[in-house]
Design a protein around this motif. Structure first.
Motif, PDB file in Angstrom:
ATOM      1  N   LYS A   6      32.959  43.641  44.030  1.00 47.50           N
ATOM      2  CA  LYS A   6      33.811  43.374  45.187  1.00 47.50           C
ATOM      3  C   LYS A   6      35.294  43.568  44.862  1.00 47.50           C
ATOM      4  N   LEU A   7      35.604  43.592  43.576  1.00 44.28           N
ATOM      5  CA  LEU A   7      36.990  43.755  43.136  1.00 44.28           C
ATOM      6  C   LEU A   7      37.021  44.712  41.958  1.00 44.28           C
ATOM      7  N   SER A   8      37.858  45.739  42.061  1.00 49.02           N
ATOM      8  CA  SER A   8      38.003  46.683  40.955  1.00 49.02           C
ATOM      9  C   SER A   8      38.940  46.091  39.905  1.00 49.02           C
ATOM     10  N   PRO A   9      38.497  45.976  38.661  1.00 44.94           N
ATOM     11  CA  PRO A   9      39.370  45.378  37.641  1.00 44.94           C
ATOM     12  C   PRO A   9      40.528  46.293  37.277  1.00 44.94           C
ATOM     13  N   SER A  10      41.694  45.702  37.081  1.00 41.62           N
ATOM     14  CA  SER A  10      42.828  46.468  36.575  1.00 41.62           C
ATOM     15  C   SER A  10      42.572  46.757  35.103  1.00 41.62           C
ATOM     16  N   VAL A  11      43.399  47.599  34.515  1.00 38.16           N
ATOM     17  CA  VAL A  11      43.279  47.880  33.084  1.00 38.16           C
ATOM     18  C   VAL A  11      43.415  46.590  32.289  1.00 38.16           C
TER      19      VAL A  11
ATOM     20  N   ARG B 159      40.867  52.507  33.707  1.00 38.46           N
ATOM     21  CA  ARG B 159      42.134  53.227  33.885  1.00 38.46           C
ATOM     22  C   ARG B 159      42.022  54.261  35.000  1.00 38.46           C
ATOM     23  N   ARG B 160      40.883  54.962  35.061  1.00 40.75           N
ATOM     24  CA  ARG B 160      40.699  55.980  36.092  1.00 40.75           C
ATOM     25  C   ARG B 160      40.545  55.356  37.478  1.00 40.75           C
ATOM     26  N   GLU B 161      39.921  54.178  37.522  1.00 39.71           N
ATOM     27  CA  GLU B 161      39.629  53.552  38.814  1.00 39.71           C
ATOM     28  C   GLU B 161      40.779  52.714  39.350  1.00 39.71           C
TER      29      GLU B 161
ATOM     30  N   ILE C 119      51.194  47.778  40.003  1.00 40.74           N
ATOM     31  CA  ILE C 119      50.931  46.590  40.805  1.00 40.74           C
ATOM     32  C   ILE C 119      52.273  46.012  41.242  1.00 40.74           C
ATOM     33  N   ALA C 120      52.471  45.930  42.548  1.00 45.63           N
ATOM     34  CA  ALA C 120      53.750  45.467  43.086  1.00 45.63           C
ATOM     35  C   ALA C 120      53.984  44.008  42.713  1.00 45.63           C
TER      36      ALA C 120
ATOM     37  N   ALA D  82      57.579  46.968  40.797  1.00 42.07           N
ATOM     38  CA  ALA D  82      56.199  46.904  40.324  1.00 42.07           C
ATOM     39  C   ALA D  82      56.127  46.843  38.802  1.00 42.07           C
ATOM     40  N   GLU D  83      54.917  46.555  38.327  1.00 41.00           N
ATOM     41  CA  GLU D  83      54.605  46.587  36.902  1.00 41.00           C
ATOM     42  C   GLU D  83      53.550  47.662  36.697  1.00 41.00           C
ATOM     43  N   ILE D  84      53.815  48.583  35.791  1.00 42.64           N
ATOM     44  CA  ILE D  84      52.905  49.703  35.549  1.00 42.64           C
ATOM     45  C   ILE D  84      52.208  49.495  34.211  1.00 42.64           C
ATOM     46  N   THR D  85      50.896  49.586  34.214  1.00 42.45           N
ATOM     47  CA  THR D  85      50.099  49.415  33.001  1.00 42.45           C
ATOM     48  C   THR D  85      49.400  50.719  32.674  1.00 42.45           C
ATOM     49  N   THR D  86      49.444  51.131  31.415  1.00 48.72           N
ATOM     50  CA  THR D  86      48.754  52.352  31.014  1.00 48.72           C
ATOM     51  C   THR D  86      48.116  52.181  29.633  1.00 48.72           C
TER      52      THR D  86
END
Length: 283
Positions: free
Chosen positions: A41-46, A71-73, A78-79, A227-231
């Motif tokens: 129901k929720l796509s996990p962030s990296v 990472r692909r999904e 994230i604002a 936002a905060e960007i995670t890679t």
């Protein structure tokens, strides 16, 4: 694909024999959030995936593969308004979970004192500019202060690069800024804390754009105004490691660095003393 990712995480947890509540606690998230991830129901962030897999103790190979799927999904940016909506103090707990699994943390900060080095007054000054409720501010200050205990873990290393402008940026009154700079000097003497200051007079080969944090060689978080960007992309991590190394070449370190901090601290104290001396005498 989200459902597949969630079911994979659920199967790994069940195979580990760990209860959902225990995994959620170790991953610094609510059991309900873990449940939503496991049920698709929720796509996990990296960051979510990284924390769950760390809590499960999977092999490096399995972890790398699933992190790549996440990472692909996931939406990488994230604002900040999303964090404000769910509670910035919860985000502090999430960052602490990532930090607890990091051996070497590298931070480049051109706009403010790094979070683990901030005084309570400095933290509050930053949060007060975000239009948060008093309850959220208080809880977020407490959560960040809790994170700061990591600095005293001798098994971990912290490398901080800040620009000279950070030392002069007036987020507090002169005496409070002096206290903040004193704390920075004190922390710089810890054996596992390295601090470098990039002076405004130094010739630069890089442009100081955004702050970023590199966690070992597995994760980078970049902070931009909205936002905060995670890679976890290896080429991205390599890019930020290279930027850090280039800034480091221009940094003042050791006693020269502490002398610079103390000199600016003294300027704040002198300014406060001058202000007091200019006050009209009471009748």
């Amino acid at each position: 694909m989200t459902a597949d990712m969630g079911s994979t995480l659920r199967e790994l947890r069940q195979a580990s024999g760990k209860e959902a509540k225990a995994v959620a606690r170790s991953a610094a998230m609510s059991p309900s959030k873990l449940s939503r991830i496991e049920t698709g129901k929720l796509s996990p962030s990296v960051m979510d995936a990284d924390r769950i897999l760390t809590a499960l103790g999977v092999s490096d190979e399995v972890r790398a593969g699933l992190i790549e799927v996440a990472r692909r999904e996931a939406t990488e940016a994230i604002a900040w308004r999303s964090y404000r909506r769910t509670g910035l103090h919860h985000h502090q707990d999430a960052i602490r979970a990532v930090e607890s699994d990091t051996t070497v943390q590298r931070v480049f900060q051109p706009s403010c004192i790094p979070g683990l080095c901030q005084t309570p007054e400095y933290i509050r000054a930053i949060l007060d500019r975000k239009e948060l409720t008093e309850d959220i501010v208080t809880r977020t200050v407490a959560a960040r202060l809790h994170r700061q205990s990591a600095l005293f873990d001798s098994t971990r290393s912290f490398r901080y690069l800040i620009t000279e402008s950070v030392l002069r940026w007036r987020l507090l009154s002169p005496p409070e800024m002096a206290v903040q700079l004193d704390r920075l000097t004190t922390l710089s003497r810890l054996p596992n804390v390295w601090l470098g200051i990039v002076p405004l007079s130094a010739p630069m080969s890089e442009v100081s754009t955004s702050s970023f944090i590199v966690y070992d060689s597995r994760l980078v978080i970049v902070e931009i105004p909205h936002a905060e960007i995670t890679t976890t992309e290896p080429k991205d991590i390599e890019l930020y490691r290279a930027k850090f190394d280039n800034f480091e070449l221009s940094a003042i370190v050791g006693d020269a660095m502490r002398n610079m901090i103390e000199g600016i601290r003294d300027e704040f104290l002198k300014e406060q003393e001058t202000a007091w001396n200019r006050r009209p005498e009471s009748a």
